[in-house]
Design a protein around this motif. Sequence first.
Motif, PDB file in Angstrom:
ATOM      1  N   UNK A 139     -44.447 -58.450 -97.203  1.00 36.97           N
ATOM      2  CA  UNK A 139     -43.129 -57.902 -97.508  1.00 36.97           C
ATOM      3  C   UNK A 139     -42.073 -58.533 -96.610  1.00 36.97           C
ATOM      4  N   UNK A 140     -40.904 -58.739 -97.163  1.00 39.67           N
ATOM      5  CA  UNK A 140     -39.839 -59.460 -96.476  1.00 39.67           C
ATOM      6  C   UNK A 140     -39.187 -58.601 -95.397  1.00 39.67           C
ATOM      7  N   UNK A 141     -39.071 -59.190 -94.208  1.00 34.09           N
ATOM      8  CA  UNK A 141     -38.367 -58.556 -93.098  1.00 34.09           C
ATOM      9  C   UNK A 141     -37.011 -59.199 -92.870  1.00 34.09           C
ATOM     10  N   UNK A 142     -36.927 -60.495 -93.113  1.00 36.88           N
ATOM     11  CA  UNK A 142     -35.685 -61.250 -92.995  1.00 36.88           C
ATOM     12  C   UNK A 142     -35.838 -62.499 -93.845  1.00 36.88           C
ATOM     13  N   UNK A 143     -34.866 -63.370 -93.815  1.00 33.29           N
ATOM     14  CA  UNK A 143     -34.894 -64.551 -94.672  1.00 33.29           C
ATOM     15  C   UNK A 143     -36.169 -65.363 -94.505  1.00 33.29           C
ATOM     16  N   UNK A 144     -36.620 -65.562 -93.275  1.00 30.01           N
ATOM     17  CA  UNK A 144     -37.777 -66.425 -93.015  1.00 30.01           C
ATOM     18  C   UNK A 144     -38.957 -65.714 -92.373  1.00 30.01           C
ATOM     19  N   UNK A 145     -38.949 -64.396 -92.367  1.00 32.65           N
ATOM     20  CA  UNK A 145     -40.028 -63.630 -91.739  1.00 32.65           C
ATOM     21  C   UNK A 145     -40.549 -62.580 -92.708  1.00 32.65           C
ATOM     22  N   UNK A 146     -41.874 -62.594 -92.943  1.00 37.09           N
ATOM     23  CA  UNK A 146     -42.512 -61.627 -93.830  1.00 37.09           C
ATOM     24  C   UNK A 146     -43.611 -60.876 -93.081  1.00 37.09           C
ATOM     25  N   UNK A 147     -43.648 -59.560 -93.239  1.00 31.62           N
ATOM     26  CA  UNK A 147     -44.714 -58.755 -92.663  1.00 31.62           C
ATOM     27  C   UNK A 147     -46.007 -59.013 -93.427  1.00 31.62           C
ATOM     28  N   UNK A 148     -47.122 -59.099 -92.692  1.00 33.07           N
ATOM     29  CA  UNK A 148     -48.423 -59.362 -93.312  1.00 33.07           C
ATOM     30  C   UNK A 148     -49.494 -58.464 -92.680  1.00 33.07           C
ATOM     31  N   UNK A 149     -50.591 -58.295 -93.413  1.00 33.43           N
ATOM     32  CA  UNK A 149     -51.689 -57.487 -92.873  1.00 33.43           C
ATOM     33  C   UNK A 149     -53.061 -58.128 -93.040  1.00 33.43           C
ATOM     34  N   UNK A 150     -53.154 -59.256 -93.775  1.00 35.90           N
ATOM     35  CA  UNK A 150     -54.431 -59.971 -93.896  1.00 35.90           C
ATOM     36  C   UNK A 150     -54.143 -61.464 -93.990  1.00 35.90           C
TER      37      UNK A 150
END
Length: 235
Positions: A139-150
Motif C-alpha cells: 500500500x502506498x505511503x508516499x510517491x516512492x514508498x510503499x508499505x509491505x509485509x512479505x
Amino acid sequence: MWDKAYVINLDERVDRWEWMQGQLASVGIKAERFPAISIRDLAELPPPPALQQFLLEVDGNGPDFERKLWATWACMQSHLAVLRRAREQGLASVLILEDDCEFEPFSRAVLVELEKQLLNLEQDFLYLGGTLKKGGGYSRLSKNVYAVSRVRLAHAYMVRSSVYNRILEEAPESGLPLDWYYSEVLLPNIRAAISSPQLAFQRVDDVSSIEGVARVKKFRWRLFWRRALARLRYS
C-alpha cells in the motif's frame, strides 16, 4: 537517509568488491566494505537443526545440500554482524548491501526523492529491491514508498535501530534463512516499506555464493515495461 552503509563481501571475491565500487559511485552511495563471514569461520557455530530441516523440506537433500546449508547460515551471520556493529556504533540506521547488488540507472534521482519522503515516515525497515510475495500487503505511503509485509531477498535494505535487537535475537532462532525470517516473521509486525520503483536487483550471470550456480535472467514483460517507464521518468 541512513547513518552508514556497508557492503558484505567475502575476502576471496575481490572482483565483486571492485565491481560494487563502480555501482556505488554511479548512484552516489558511500559505503564501507564489510568482510563477510565464511563457512570456514563457523566451525564452532554450526547451523541449527531447525534451519537444516527447513532447507530439506524446501530444496530436498541434493548433492550440494550441506554446502548450501552452511552458506545460508554464514550469510545470516554476516548480516547480523553488520547489525551488531551498527548497534555498537550507535547508528540510528544502516544500509546493508550484498556484493551482487546491481542498481538501476535512475537510482540516484529516486534516492533523492526517497530521502525527502522518509523524513515524514517512521519506517523501521526499507527495501531498495526485493521480490513481493503473494498474500503480502502493498500500500502506498508516499510517491516512492510503499508499505509491505512479505518480501524475499536481502541484497539491499535499510534497518533502523528500532529493530536491531529484535532481529539479532529472533533471526538465529527462527529456523529460517534470513530473507525468509524477514518476510514471514519480522515484516508483518513492524513498519516495513519498499521503494517504488525498485532500485536494486541481484546481479545475473554471476555465481551465487549460496546457490553455487549463476542466476539466469528471466524476461518478464510487466517488469520490462515498469523499468522502461521508470527510466523515462527519472533518467
